[in-house]
Each structure stands twice: as structure tokens, then as C-alpha cells.
Design a protein around this motif. Structure first.
Motif, PDB file in Angstrom:
ATOM      1  N   ALA A 130       0.856  -1.190   0.000  1.00  0.00           N
ATOM      2  CA  ALA A 130       0.000   0.000   0.000  1.00  0.00           C
ATOM      3  C   ALA A 130       0.891   1.238   0.000  1.00  0.00           C
ATOM      4  O   ALA A 130       1.954   1.246   0.630  1.00  0.00           O
ATOM      5  N   TRP A 131       0.451   2.252  -0.744  1.00  0.00           N
ATOM      6  CA  TRP A 131       1.178   3.525  -0.806  1.00  0.00           C
ATOM      7  C   TRP A 131       0.203   4.655  -0.541  1.00  0.00           C
ATOM      8  O   TRP A 131      -0.889   4.677  -1.105  1.00  0.00           O
ATOM      9  N   PRO A 132       0.571   5.623   0.293  1.00  0.00           N
ATOM     10  CA  PRO A 132      -0.326   6.757   0.530  1.00  0.00           C
ATOM     11  C   PRO A 132      -0.376   7.686  -0.686  1.00  0.00           C
ATOM     12  O   PRO A 132       0.582   7.773  -1.445  1.00  0.00           O
ATOM     13  N   VAL A 133      -1.509   8.340  -0.852  1.00  0.00           N
ATOM     14  CA  VAL A 133      -1.674   9.362  -1.881  1.00  0.00           C
ATOM     15  C   VAL A 133      -1.666  10.700  -1.148  1.00  0.00           C
ATOM     16  O   VAL A 133      -2.222  10.817  -0.058  1.00  0.00           O
ATOM     17  N   ALA A 134      -1.052  11.702  -1.757  1.00  0.00           N
ATOM     18  CA  ALA A 134      -0.943  13.024  -1.129  1.00  0.00           C
ATOM     19  C   ALA A 134      -2.308  13.479  -0.627  1.00  0.00           C
ATOM     20  O   ALA A 134      -3.316  13.331  -1.314  1.00  0.00           O
ATOM     21  N   ALA A 135      -2.344  14.042   0.570  1.00  0.00           N
ATOM     22  CA  ALA A 135      -3.595  14.538   1.164  1.00  0.00           C
ATOM     23  C   ALA A 135      -3.953  15.895   0.588  1.00  0.00           C
ATOM     24  O   ALA A 135      -3.098  16.646   0.137  1.00  0.00           O
ATOM     25  N   LEU A 136      -5.256  16.178   0.606  1.00  0.00           N
ATOM     26  CA  LEU A 136      -5.753  17.488   0.146  1.00  0.00           C
ATOM     27  C   LEU A 136      -5.394  18.580   1.132  1.00  0.00           C
ATOM     28  O   LEU A 136      -5.287  18.406   2.279  1.00  0.00           O
TER      29      LEU A 136
END
Length: 136
Positions: A130-136
């Protein structure tokens, strides 16, 4: 996929996901792969930040090709698979037409998962990475 490719794929996919901007998506419309008489896959479409999602899919396909793994050649069509019809069983392929105008609430994409599929009578999907996606 042969086990020897898993670690290189996980390592190479990280930077491709990290390059993705914050994404917000929503479910929109529905359809099927296959004909009305012989539907195969039921899907719900995606709307919102579809262009960056498509760009991410392209980067991940490029990573996969560099590892000499097989990649589908057909165009990426952002969707969520919600079910499959079993071959030879009665099917109502028009069912999804009733959801054609559906538009769900938006949600932020928080992570990208690499899943291992185990299809069959009792399918299951195991998270490999799993890889995080940049937060808003």
C-alpha cells in the motif's frame, strides 16, 4: 505473477504513486463488459479527478513494462468492478442501465493498493503493498 517480480514491482511502484496529486473521486454511472444477453462484468464508473488517475495508471503500466511484466494494451477505463456474472447462468444485463444516471458523493483517495487476486468459487483479495496518496 512470479514471486520474484513482487519486490521489484513494489519498489518501482512507490515513486509512481508518490508523483500523484491529491485525488477526489466519486461513483458515477454504471455499465457492463459484455453484451446485454451475455454480460460478464458489472461496473460503476468514476468521476472527479479522473485525468490524474489515468496519468497514475499510465505511470504504473510503464513501471510494469520496464519489469517485462504483461500489461493490458486496451485503454484504461476508470471504474470499480462490483460483480461478475457466471457463464451459462441466467443474467439481467440491463440491470446496470438503471444506474446510468447515478452520481455518488465525492471521497478523497487516501492510498493505492497492490492486490493479489485469488479468483474462484470463494474469491479473495490479499493486500501485497500500500502507498499513501498526497492529502488534500
Amino acid at each position: 505473477m512470479p514471486a520474484r517480480f513482487v519486490a521489484p514491482l513494489v519498489e518501482a511502484a512507490g515513486p509512481a504513486v508518490a508523483a500523484a496529486p491529491p485525488l477526489t473521486l466519486r461513483l458515477a454511472g454504471a455499465g457492463r463488459f459484455g453484451s446485454v444477453r451475455r454480460p460478464q462484468v458489472a461496473w460503476v464508473g468514476l468521476a472527479g479527478d479522473v485525468r490524474p488517475l489515468t496519468d497514475l495508471a499510465g505511470r504504473l503500466a510503464a513501471v510494469t513494462r520496464r519489469l517485462r511484466l504483461e500489461v493490458e494494451e486496451r485503454s484504461f477505463r476508470p471504474h470499480l468492478t462490483i460483480g461478475r456474472w457466471r457463464p451459462g447462468r441466467p443474467a439481467d444485463g440491463a440491470l446496470l442501465d438503471r444506474l446510468a444516471g447515478y452520481a455518488g458523493p465525492p471521497w478523497p483517495v487516501r492510498e493505492v493498493l497492490l492486490l493479489e487476486s485469488h479468483l474462484g468459487p470463494a474469491p479473495r483479495y490479499d493486500t501485497v503493498a500500500a502507498w499513501p496518496v498526497a492529502a488534500l
